[in-house]
Design a protein around this motif. Structure first.
Motif, PDB file in Angstrom:
ATOM      1  N   UNK A 159      -6.472  49.078  24.210  1.00 44.89           N
ATOM      2  CA  UNK A 159      -5.754  48.851  22.950  1.00 44.89           C
ATOM      3  C   UNK A 159      -6.165  49.861  21.887  1.00 44.89           C
ATOM      4  N   UNK A 160      -7.420  50.274  21.933  1.00 47.18           N
ATOM      5  CA  UNK A 160      -7.945  51.203  20.922  1.00 47.18           C
ATOM      6  C   UNK A 160      -7.808  52.650  21.353  1.00 47.18           C
ATOM      7  N   UNK A 161      -7.329  52.857  22.583  1.00 47.02           N
ATOM      8  CA  UNK A 161      -7.155  54.210  23.108  1.00 47.02           C
ATOM      9  C   UNK A 161      -8.470  54.982  23.044  1.00 47.02           C
ATOM     10  N   UNK A 162      -9.514  54.357  23.630  1.00 50.96           N
ATOM     11  CA  UNK A 162     -10.833  54.993  23.640  1.00 50.96           C
ATOM     12  C   UNK A 162     -11.556  54.584  24.905  1.00 50.96           C
ATOM     13  N   UNK A 163     -12.779  55.027  25.023  1.00 53.33           N
ATOM     14  CA  UNK A 163     -13.586  54.713  26.194  1.00 53.33           C
ATOM     15  C   UNK A 163     -14.568  53.601  25.887  1.00 53.33           C
ATOM     16  N   UNK A 164     -15.154  53.076  26.968  1.00 52.43           N
ATOM     17  CA  UNK A 164     -16.161  52.024  26.835  1.00 52.43           C
ATOM     18  C   UNK A 164     -17.342  52.507  26.001  1.00 52.43           C
ATOM     19  N   UNK A 165     -17.618  53.834  26.033  1.00 55.47           N
ATOM     20  CA  UNK A 165     -18.738  54.414  25.263  1.00 55.47           C
ATOM     21  C   UNK A 165     -18.601  54.086  23.778  1.00 55.47           C
TER      22      UNK A 165
END
Length: 587
Positions: A550-556
């Protein structure tokens, strides 16, 4: 009650006069009565026609017993100077008067005795002239004959006028009772007597002795041979004590209100009424009923340093005297100026100290003492005898206002200099500031901090401190990188490229330009609010993976960002590691 001491040459009728006034024999020792010579202190009292009670401390007049005499006059505020009409002004008349002058006694009455044996006029004229040149100044005089009773009524009226002029002492003041006599009473134990110049003592009070530091509980009180539950100064008192052993409290020991006096073995004083250049370096200091052999170091400008053992409980403004026992002479009066004087180690330190002491009036005030000491704990200043009205700046620390303001300006400069030298540092550490300001307590540094300064995590920063232009430029690049993907935090190589190391990131975070979620992970400060909107649209509860998509990012990035939301109470982590938005929380 008022306490009046006698003074005068041996065999001039002091004890006979006290006996005629009171009906009591002040000579209590068998040897005194056998030799008809006062050797030690005697005590008697009477009630005047005015209703005032006067307790007399009768002192010996012989030169061999001057130390005993000094123990009697030390704590009193008024004196009855006795001169025989047929003897006139004599050597011990002069020494007793010199002692009174050295102690700055200001209330007195001249009594010419044995007026039935000689014309009293010559003795009266000479005595008044001698007295006028001292601290006593102009005094009333009375002519009497203890043998015939002539003039005794006039003397009683003169005593009434005398005690009426004596200022009332502070009944709430700290107790310092100099012991002038100690003995045991069968069935009661240790009893001590003394003149109480100020304060109040109640049965049950606990006092501390000086210099020994023994605890003494008041079991009983007598004044004028009457039991009483309390006694208020001025008064002659006898205290029945529990604690100290018999023989433990010699003459000159003091009974004190605990914590209200400083015991010292060195003090700086002002000398009075002497040619300082002729003073021997070893003298005897007399204060209250105590005596100490002292080493005298002249500082200049009428000031001196006294060193002695054992310690004495002294206060600023105390009056005492120095006597040369070898010459049988009062050498000087002294006013105590400092009971915690600084060490004099460097060349010229004594002369500098003398100039400082010359500025003191000898009557300490809160303002003058704070100005000279700059920073001091309140209990210590009060124990020096200074009435304190100011509020502490921190804890029990008192500060001179001008010095406190100076410290603030110095601290502001230190913080600015530190920020200029280390623009990316977290601020000036409190301990570093304490050391550079030479303050005894870190809490004082914290108390100094006010706008525009503030403390963050143990460091002092300037609220309006500017952000270096290089850092602003780097943040601008980060903002551009995050414009299209606000949750894709720059990778480590990009941060290195922009010059954003650990120190720079901390500085930008302090300035509110970046949000650091974890080491090396930075977003813009408004990122959490945007993230909460996005995850709030997900089916609840949701996983970290769902949030990342949803945030268009990685788990990092998403995991520390979700932890941040958890910590702020905006989301809740469930036992199965999923999360949900806390809908009821007002945002």
């Amino acid at each position: 009650m008022h306490v009046v001491a006698t003074a005068g040459h041996v065999d001039h009728g002091k004890s006979t006069l006290v006996r005629a006034l009171t009906g009591r024999d002040p000579d209590r020792l068998a040897e005194e009565r056998r030799r008809r010579l006062t050797i030690d202190l005697g005590f008697a009292w009477t009630t005047l026609g005015s209703g005032e009670t006067v307790a007399f401390v009768d002192v010996p007049g012989h030169e061999r017993f001057v130390p005993n005499m000094l123990a009697g006059i030390g704590p009193v505020a008024a004196v009855m100077i006795v001169v025989a009409a047929d003897g006139g002004w004599m050597p011990q008349s002069a020494e007793h008067l010199a002692a009174l002058d050295a102690l700055d006694v200001r209330h007195g009455l001249l009594v010419i005795t044995r007026s039935d044996l000689a014309d009293p006029a010559p003795a009266r004229v000479r005595a008044l002239a001698e007295i006028r040149a001292t601290s006593l100044g102009r005094v009333d005089s009375v002519t009497v004959s203890a043998k015939t009773g002539h003039g005794l009524d006039h003397l009683r009226r003169g005593l009434a006028r005398l005690v009426h002029r004596i200022p009332a002492p502070d009944p709430s003041g700290a107790v310092r009772l100099w012991v002038d006599r100690a003995f045991t009473v069968r069935g009661a134990g240790l009893v001590v007597t003394g003149t109480l110049p100020r304060g109040r003592i109640d049965v049950g009070d606990e006092l501390v002795t000086a210099p020994q530091g023994l605890r003494a509980k008041v079991r009983g009180i007598q004044t004028l041979e009457q039991d009483t539950p309390t006694v208020t100064a001025p008064a002659r008192v006898a205290l029945n004590l529990r604690g100290p052993a018999h023989g433990a409290l010699p003459r000159g020991e003091a009974l004190l209100t605990p914590g209200q006096f400083i015991q010292t073995t060195v003090c700086d004083v002002r000398l009075h009424g002497t040619d300082t250049g002729r003073l021997p370096r070893t003298l005897t200091l007399h204060i209250g009923a105590a005596a100490r052999t002292v080493h005298l170091r002249l500082l200049g400008h009428g000031a001196a340093r006294l060193s002695f053992t054992p310690a004495l409980p002294l206060r600023l403004g105390d009056r005492a005297l120095l006597r040369d026992p070898g010459r049988h002479a009062i050498s000087a009066g002294v006013t105590v100026l400092d009971v915690r004087p600084p060490e004099l180690r460097r060349r010229g330190a004594a002369a500098t100290r003398a100039r400082e002491l010359a500025q003191l009036a000898g009557t300490p005030t809160e303002a003058t003492e704070l100005a000279r000491r700059r920073l001091i704990r309140r209990p210590l200043l009060e124990a020096m005898g200074v009435a304190v009205t100011r509020d502490p700046v921190s804890g029990d620390w008192l500060a001179d206002p001008a010095y406190w303001q100076e410290l603030f300006h110095r601290l502001t400069t230190l913080v600015a200099d530190f920020a200029e030298e280390r623009p990316y540092a977290d601020g000036l550490p409190l301990e570093t500031a304490r050391l550079q300001l030479q303050l005894p307590d870190r809490a004082l540094v914290q108390a100094l901090v006010r706008a525009p300064l503030e403390v963050r995590a143990g460091r002092i920063v300037h609220r309006a401190a500017g952000v270096p232009q290089a850092l602003r430029d780097a943040v601008r690049q980060v903002r551009a990188d995050l414009e299209q993907a606000p949750f894709r935090a720059p990778e480590a190589p990009r941060l290195v490229e922009l010059g954003l190391g650990e120190r720079e990131i901390r500085a930008a975070t302090r300035a509110g330009l970046l949000l650091c979620l974890a080491p090396g992970i930075v977003l813009l400060p408004d990122a959490p609010a945007g993230a909460l909107v996005q995850v709030g649209r997900l089916a609840q509860p949701f996983t970290v993976g769902a949030a990342s998509r949803a945030l268009d990012t990685t788990r990092r990035v998403s995991l520390p960002l979700l932890n941040h939301l958890d910590e702020r109470g905006l989301t809740r982590r469930l036992p199965d590691h999923r999360r949900e938005v806390i809908r009821s929380r007002s945002r």
